[in-house]
Motif scaffolding. Sequence first.
Motif, PDB file in Angstrom:
ATOM      1  N   MET B  93       0.914  -1.195   0.021  1.00 32.92           N
ATOM      2  CA  MET B  93      -0.035   0.035   0.059  1.00 32.92           C
ATOM      3  C   MET B  93       0.859   1.282   0.002  1.00 32.92           C
ATOM      4  N   THR B  94       0.495   2.431  -0.331  1.00 35.46           N
ATOM      5  CA  THR B  94       0.972   3.525  -0.288  1.00 35.46           C
ATOM      6  C   THR B  94       1.331   3.810   0.884  1.00 35.46           C
ATOM      7  N   VAL B  95       2.195   4.996   1.077  1.00 40.53           N
ATOM      8  CA  VAL B  95       2.618   5.840   2.132  1.00 40.53           C
ATOM      9  C   VAL B  95       1.389   6.241   2.882  1.00 40.53           C
ATOM     10  N   LEU B  96       0.744   7.063   2.078  1.00 38.52           N
ATOM     11  CA  LEU B  96      -0.470   7.776   2.410  1.00 38.52           C
ATOM     12  C   LEU B  96      -1.584   6.808   2.787  1.00 38.52           C
ATOM     13  N   ASP B  97      -1.719   5.717   2.149  1.00 42.53           N
ATOM     14  CA  ASP B  97      -2.697   4.633   2.555  1.00 42.53           C
ATOM     15  C   ASP B  97      -2.434   3.927   3.806  1.00 42.53           C
ATOM     16  N   ASN B  98      -1.033   3.948   4.168  1.00 32.89           N
ATOM     17  CA  ASN B  98      -0.648   3.243   5.261  1.00 32.89           C
ATOM     18  C   ASN B  98      -1.285   4.051   6.582  1.00 32.89           C
ATOM     19  N   ILE B  99      -1.005   5.458   6.454  1.00 31.77           N
ATOM     20  CA  ILE B  99      -1.601   6.387   7.593  1.00 31.77           C
ATOM     21  C   ILE B  99      -3.212   6.295   7.534  1.00 31.77           C
ATOM     22  N   ARG B 100      -3.696   6.140   6.278  1.00 36.61           N
ATOM     23  CA  ARG B 100      -5.211   6.419   6.262  1.00 36.61           C
ATOM     24  C   ARG B 100      -5.931   5.100   6.913  1.00 36.61           C
ATOM     25  N   VAL B 101      -5.069   3.920   6.601  1.00 40.84           N
ATOM     26  CA  VAL B 101      -5.798   2.564   7.404  1.00 40.84           C
ATOM     27  C   VAL B 101      -5.556   2.968   8.938  1.00 40.84           C
ATOM     28  N   ALA B 102      -4.591   3.654   9.419  1.00 40.14           N
ATOM     29  CA  ALA B 102      -4.545   3.674  10.921  1.00 40.14           C
ATOM     30  C   ALA B 102      -5.835   4.703  11.437  1.00 40.14           C
ATOM     31  N   ARG B 127     -10.823  15.295   4.862  1.00 47.23           N
ATOM     32  CA  ARG B 127     -10.497  15.343   6.113  1.00 47.23           C
ATOM     33  C   ARG B 127      -9.322  14.573   6.320  1.00 47.23           C
ATOM     34  N   VAL B 128      -9.468  13.100   5.967  1.00 53.33           N
ATOM     35  CA  VAL B 128      -8.428  12.019   6.518  1.00 53.33           C
ATOM     36  C   VAL B 128      -7.287  12.408   5.535  1.00 53.33           C
ATOM     37  N   ILE B 129      -7.434  12.660   4.357  1.00 54.33           N
ATOM     38  CA  ILE B 129      -6.096  12.958   3.656  1.00 54.33           C
ATOM     39  C   ILE B 129      -5.440  14.237   4.257  1.00 54.33           C
ATOM     40  N   GLU B 131      -5.450  15.243   7.081  1.00 55.07           N
ATOM     41  CA  GLU B 131      -4.992  14.647   8.328  1.00 55.07           C
ATOM     42  C   GLU B 131      -3.567  13.896   8.235  1.00 55.07           C
ATOM     43  N   SER B 132      -3.621  13.051   7.366  1.00 53.27           N
ATOM     44  CA  SER B 132      -2.411  12.220   7.096  1.00 53.27           C
ATOM     45  C   SER B 132      -1.532  12.930   6.484  1.00 53.27           C
ATOM     46  N   MET B 133      -1.658  13.807   5.562  1.00 47.90           N
ATOM     47  CA  MET B 133      -0.694  14.623   5.047  1.00 47.90           C
ATOM     48  C   MET B 133       0.160  15.499   6.134  1.00 47.90           C
ATOM     49  N   GLU B 134      -0.621  15.945   7.083  1.00 52.11           N
ATOM     50  CA  GLU B 134       0.149  16.595   8.169  1.00 52.11           C
ATOM     51  C   GLU B 134       0.885  15.729   8.766  1.00 52.11           C
TER      52      GLU B 134
ATOM     53  N   PRO C 305     -10.830   5.137  -9.429  1.00 52.81           N
ATOM     54  CA  PRO C 305     -11.693   6.537  -9.321  1.00 52.81           C
ATOM     55  C   PRO C 305     -10.820   7.451  -8.838  1.00 52.81           C
ATOM     56  N   LYS C 306     -11.370   8.783  -8.684  1.00 47.00           N
ATOM     57  CA  LYS C 306     -10.254   9.957  -8.393  1.00 47.00           C
ATOM     58  C   LYS C 306     -10.542  10.044  -6.970  1.00 47.00           C
ATOM     59  N   GLU C 307      -9.608  10.394  -6.113  1.00 48.07           N
ATOM     60  CA  GLU C 307      -9.429  10.848  -4.834  1.00 48.07           C
ATOM     61  C   GLU C 307     -10.076  12.283  -4.701  1.00 48.07           C
ATOM     62  N   PRO C 308     -10.899  12.456  -3.669  1.00 51.81           N
ATOM     63  CA  PRO C 308     -11.322  13.942  -3.281  1.00 51.81           C
ATOM     64  C   PRO C 308     -10.226  14.678  -3.383  1.00 51.81           C
ATOM     65  N   LYS C 309     -10.363  16.084  -3.758  1.00 51.11           N
ATOM     66  CA  LYS C 309      -9.068  16.929  -3.906  1.00 51.11           C
ATOM     67  C   LYS C 309      -8.971  17.587  -2.244  1.00 51.11           C
TER      68      LYS C 309
END
Lengths: 292, 256, 322
Positions: B93-102, B127-129, B131-134, C305-309
């Motif tokens: 899974m991507t780095v981002l998805d690893n965080i999103r799973v958590a 919101r989750v993206i 938060e994860s990116m932060e 599918p596209k991710e929300p921006k």
Amino acid sequence: MSYFIQQLLNALQLGSIYALIALGYTMVYGVLGLINFAHGDIFMAGAFFGFFIAVMLKLSLIPTLLLAMFLAAVLGIAIERVAYRPLRKAPRMSLIITALGVSLFLENFTRATLGGQQRSFPKLLNVQEFALGGATVTNLQILIIVVSLVLMLLLRYVVQKTMIGKAMRAVSDNKEVLALMGISLDTVVMATFGIGSALAATAGILVGMAYPVIDPYMGIAVGWKAFIAAVLGGIGLIDGALVGGLILGFVEIFAAALLPSTYRDGIAFAILIIVLLLKPTGLLGRPVVKKV
Amino acid sequence: MSLLHAEHCSMHFKGLKAVQDFTLDLEEGELVGLIGPNGAGKTTVFNMLTGVYVPTEGKIFFQGQEITKAKAWQINQGGIARTFQNIRLFGDMTVLDNIRVALSFRIRYKMLDAVLRWSQYQKEETRVIEESMELLRLFHLDGKQHFLAKNLPYGEQRRLEIARALATKPKLLLLDEPAAGMNNKESEELMQLIRWIREHFNLTILLIEHHMPVVMGICERIKVLDFGQTIAEGTPLEIQSNKRVIEAYLGEEVED
Amino acid sequence: MSKSRSKRLGFWLVILALGVGMEALGQFEIIDGYVMQVIELIGINIILVASLNLINGFLGEFAIGHAGFMALGAYISAIGTVKFHLPFVVALLVGGLLTAGVAYLIGIPAFKTFGDYLAVITLGFNMIIVNLLNNIEYVGGPRGMVGLPKSTNFLWVFATTILTLVILRNLVYSNYGRVWIAIRENVIAAEMMGINVNRAKLKAFAIAGFFAGLAGALWGHMLQYINPSSFTYLKSTDMLVMLYLGGLGSLTGSVLGATLMTGLLEVLRDFGVWRMVISPLILLIIMLTRPLGLLGNREPRFVVPKEPKAAEEVSHNVPAAR
């Protein structure tokens, strides 16, 4: 009472057949961790080898048996060499699917080349009946039980006392020991497939003599039952195959006495599922600890 | 009331006594080290605290609630997160998805929202993206969010694992040998990172570590295990001069 | 319009054209009934394989008794239309939903195990279902059920297939799918991330059961005749062949695998029993040369599918570590 003894003998006969085949499943599982779905079809192939040897070469029981065992061993080793060995490092799912593919291939190839009809197995033994406490027992029944028991004891001896047997046990416990023993994994795997297939061929000929018809799909149901027996006793354990085989034989015979026979397969699978849920490592198996 | 309280916990496997009579109290905000030779039972302690194993004997309380028999996921949702000795990322899974799973158990949308991509889905995922990116930014992993976790270099995998544990918003963080396989410079950086996350996330930390400079450098209190038993407890200074501890470690070196 | 967007739009236009075109060709009898039925079979197989992929590919578990669920869907819907004269669409949904329920119930004990044992249990349930159907006189025992209305047509299959794929895709690319994949990647870590692993698995199993049930219902009302022996482990194996040919963890792979294999089996129909030799042989060759299948874990960009921006820059006034 005599009815009971009769059923007991039938159960013993069925159980020893299951046990003989279960040994092959359990040995391969112990060494490679693979459910060899094709094993039931090696049992079928063994029966056909026996059929052709007896019909075309006109050999008697013992030479037929020995030659068929040899041919089945060659077949088993060839299957491992061609289909399983290249995948030893691949994901386990790929390996199991491959085994499923080999199984289908053997069944359908046999059917395509030899036809799907049932063939009556040649009489290799003059069947005689004896009275035993009110029940009748045939020399064939005794032969089946004795041959199975002797082969199982022999296998037990091989696994406990000989170099190759010790190597087989080492593979499942500790692969490094193998290197110290100077035996390669390939040799052990070959021996495992060879012995397991020879035992299955024996079972095939015994079933052929007892029922006495054979067909290309005879390995499916019996193979599954034998696998259930192996799991029941504890897959990977030689003694487990014997215990599981006998229990399954008894349950099936006595369940058939109480319920319509069409439920037989369903019951066998229900037992399998119950055992897996209650004691996944089988009756003789030890629980596993997950490692983190 | 202490944050975590484990009393007389033992873990036996088929006659093997992996941990015996383990007792631990963690106060809020503490940074405690758990050390001991190989096979001393440190990871087993973590496994008991996080619900991987149910202790054979003893009880564990977290924030006053008994968690002895709770499932791992319940314990995590309750506020304990951990990393693993052998890194356990979601490799494909991507780095981002690893965080999103958590973050997943905090995501509030239903199956129908996901299937129809309704606004609740859009809102929550946004919101989750964010938060994860932060979180990734704090760990210097932004810019790599689309990499597969298995393709990260080792040090970044360790950091991602810590970030992922933090994403579950724990009060107590258990770190299992975070400095394993790191050189001196890297473990120095790691120490600073651990100090910093404790401040920034208001954490209590329990740490297993072999790397002595790290343990002695950041822990306020250290507990020493040997053959499943607690043989010493105290400040780094006390531990360094403890005779039994030295013997336990010497014994290990002789075997090596 | 951006390039990726026009590609997406183009993709959907092609799908639409395919549906309308096929239906028109069928209506004007340019494609004969037999070929049309093969095309319908492809759609049904796509539904089966894609739903199986949810378990084996995305969740990473090993279920090999999918034909059992297909059987339930076929029988339940057939009871609906034949015995209770329900409208087809109702029978279809009831078939899917009840199968999902049974899958959920089977999953509760089954997921106490994993790996090879789960494989054996799922296959065991497959066999038990067939065994029960053989013994229940209400549904005709070994003779099966006849006289199902010919309700399945190309449009039904086409619409259900596309809907199935879109639903599965949207689930896989959402929190649900991430959780499933995380369980596949590392179950212990997933559980330590607050994921109720068992519940997530049961959800996936029920969803897969639902779609397998739908496929069974469509299949029964296409052939107008069902019997237990159509749903043995041989059928399950067919699905596995298609799944592994296309590749685990790829819905596009499932479409590809189901289409290629169904088509191939039809082409080989003249070869009689040799057809049944060739298909496992193909499976073996795939496994030995491409253990992950044609498209293992890969999906073309334009179907994702596209991710929300999300806002690119998030303000944060904390100093970064180090």
